[in-house]
Write an enzyme that holds these catalytic residues in place. Structure first.
Site, PDB file in Angstrom:
ATOM      1  CG  LEU A 215      58.280 -45.890  -7.706  1.00 50.70           C
ATOM      2  CD1 LEU A 215      59.500 -46.799  -7.605  1.00 50.70           C
ATOM      3  CD2 LEU A 215      57.157 -46.602  -8.443  1.00 50.70           C
ATOM      4  CB  CYS A 216      57.242 -40.086  -5.940  1.00 47.46           C
ATOM      5  SG  CYS A 216      56.984 -39.907  -4.165  1.00 47.46           S
ATOM      6  CB  THR A 217      61.507 -40.416  -2.591  1.00 48.38           C
ATOM      7  OG1 THR A 217      60.432 -39.752  -1.919  1.00 48.38           O
ATOM      8  CG2 THR A 217      62.840 -39.887  -2.047  1.00 48.38           C
ATOM      9  CG  ASN A 220      60.342 -38.187  -9.933  1.00 43.23           C
ATOM     10  OD1 ASN A 220      60.712 -38.478 -11.063  1.00 43.23           O
ATOM     11  ND2 ASN A 220      59.132 -38.494  -9.471  1.00 43.23           N
TER      12      ASN A 220
END
EC number: 6.2.1.64
Length: 443
Positions: A215-217, A220
């Site tokens: 999810l962070c990839t 962001n």
């Protein structure tokens, strides 16, 4: 010249002369119970009832193969409609069929093209049919692209097996499953004799885990077009969804896919990413694995051959798993998978789960979802507590959510107590015996 389902058509014997020869004389690979005769083909053609599950890439090939082999009593079940992206490999469909039922269109095509064909279509989910429907077939052939659907069907057929008083299987209640699968230039075919040979659940670890992006990839630092599509699917859809009455994404609805596609293009342009297309968008949303027509043809041919061998005993069926690859040349390998003694689908034993004494209901449910042996999706739990059936947790009853943080012992589940678990991966609820590692308590 074609025929309508239900019509009685006299087909000249020479039409299937090449198939008849296989049944009129013995050979080095025939089954010990095989009895060659000139009437064998007629029995095979008119008596054997075959269900094809899925009318996609494999399903179209299977319908063609089995109808040309002479199988008259063919049924096909599929809930999907035809999309334009299907046309490059699902050869029974045309541009004018886009939007129509796959099962109904495929059946109509075969009945109109193959003399004597009597294909019956079922445009619905496999879960919409009851046990009597599946019990009416001699062989079931799967051309599914869903592991959950495979597991459900596998459990259904295993539940139909009946036993004699001495515990032996009543062979007349065995309905073989022939399962085919493809992924690009790779494929597999297998023969499952429920409770007798390894089933889908026995070999669940053979299926690759679903690819998920961190999810962070996607939030962001997106680098791929897939990251942009996943961002819109996971984060933007819940927040900006313009279809107010529809909360879930429908991968077959062009309005939904087009909205996600346009938003993905916008995000891709912000990060200088290229490659977002409508087709890729639908593929990511529906988890579509690229399909190759030639691979489908090879695997469907292998599956149809196994149907013929099982239905006629003219040859011993494969034992029991075949892999195929033509990535770097053509390669096949057949081997025998191992049956799991305590399989929750095909064994008669109650599976024992051991936990610490302090275990909560939430932890038990998480274990059933995360453990490679079970991989459940949304389990609901019930148990007999103080002589009464008690629902410990189900998604449809809001009040049961409060039980998730409670210890199993608080809910009345003492050592060696049995809980019953229902899940979308199976039509039959499963029993599990709960034991505690530090059980200094009374059973």
């Amino acid at each position: 010249m074609g025929s309508k389902a239900g019509d009685s058509v006299d087909i000249p014997p020479e039409r299937h002369a090449h198939v008849r020869k296989l049944l009129e004389r013995p050979g080095p690979f025939t089954h010990p119970e095989f009895e060659p005769s000139k009437e064998a083909f007629d029995g095979f053609s008119s008596i054997v009832r075959v269900l094809i599950v899925g009318a996609g890439g494999l399903g179209c090939e299977l319908l063609k193969n089995l109808s040309l082999l002479g199988v008259k009593q063919l049924h096909v079940i599929d809930m999907d409609t035809i999309d334009i992206s299907n046309l490059n490999r699902q050869f029974l469909f045309r541009m004018t069929d886009v939007g129509s039922s796959k099962s109904e269109t495929a059946s109509k095509f075969i009945n109109g093209r193959v003399q004597g064909a009597q294909v019956v279509a079922h445009h619905c989910k496999i879960q919409d049919k009851d046990s009597e429907f599946y019990r009416s077939f001699h062989v079931i052939v799967c051309g599914l692209d869903s592991i959950v659907a495979r597991r459900w069907l596998n459990s259904m057929v295993c539940s139909l097996v009946e036993y004699n008083e001495d515990g032996s299987v009543k062979e007349e209640t065995l309905i073989p499953i022939i399962d085919g699968g493809t992924e690009g230039f790779k494929g597999n075919a297998r023969v499952i004799m429920p409770t007798m040979s390894p089933c889908i659940e026995c070999t669940l670890d053979l299926y690759p885990p679903q690819v998920n992006f961190p999810l962070c990839t996607i939030a962001n630092t997106p680098r791929l077009p897939e990251h942009c599509i996943e961002y819109v699917r996971i984060l933007q859809w819940p927040k900006d969804n313009p279809f107010e009455t529809e909360t879930a994404i429908d991968g077959d609805d062009p309005n939904h896919i087009n909205w996600i596609y346009e938003k993905s293009l916008e995000r891709a342009s912000q990060f200088g990413i290229t490659g977002v297309t409508y087709r890729l968008t639908q593929g990511v949303v529906k988890r579509i694995i690229p399909a190759v027509a030639s691979t489908n043809a090879v695997i469907a041919a292998a599956c149809a051959t196994e149907v013929f061998k099982l239905a006629t005993s003219c040859s011993i069926p494969m034992d029991n798993y075949m892999v195929f690859s033509d990535v770097e040349g053509i390669y096949t390998y057949t081997y025998k998978a191992e049956k799991k003694e305590n399989c929750i689908a095909c064994s008669r034993s109650v599976t024992t789960l051991e936990f610490p004494l302090e275990v909560t209901l939430q932890r038990v449910i998480d274990y059933l979802k995360e453990d490679p042996d079970y991989q459940m999706k949304s389990p609901g739990v019930t148990a007999i507590v103080n002589g009464r059936n008690k629902t410990l947790f189900t998604h449809v009853i809001e009040q049961t959510k409060a039980n998730l943080s409670k210890k199993m012992t608080e809910l009345g589940i003492i050592n060696n107590e049995v809980i019953t678990v229902a899940d979308e991966t199976t039509p039959v609820a499963r029993d599990f015996k709960i034991t505690y590692k530090d059980a200094g308590m009374e059973s």
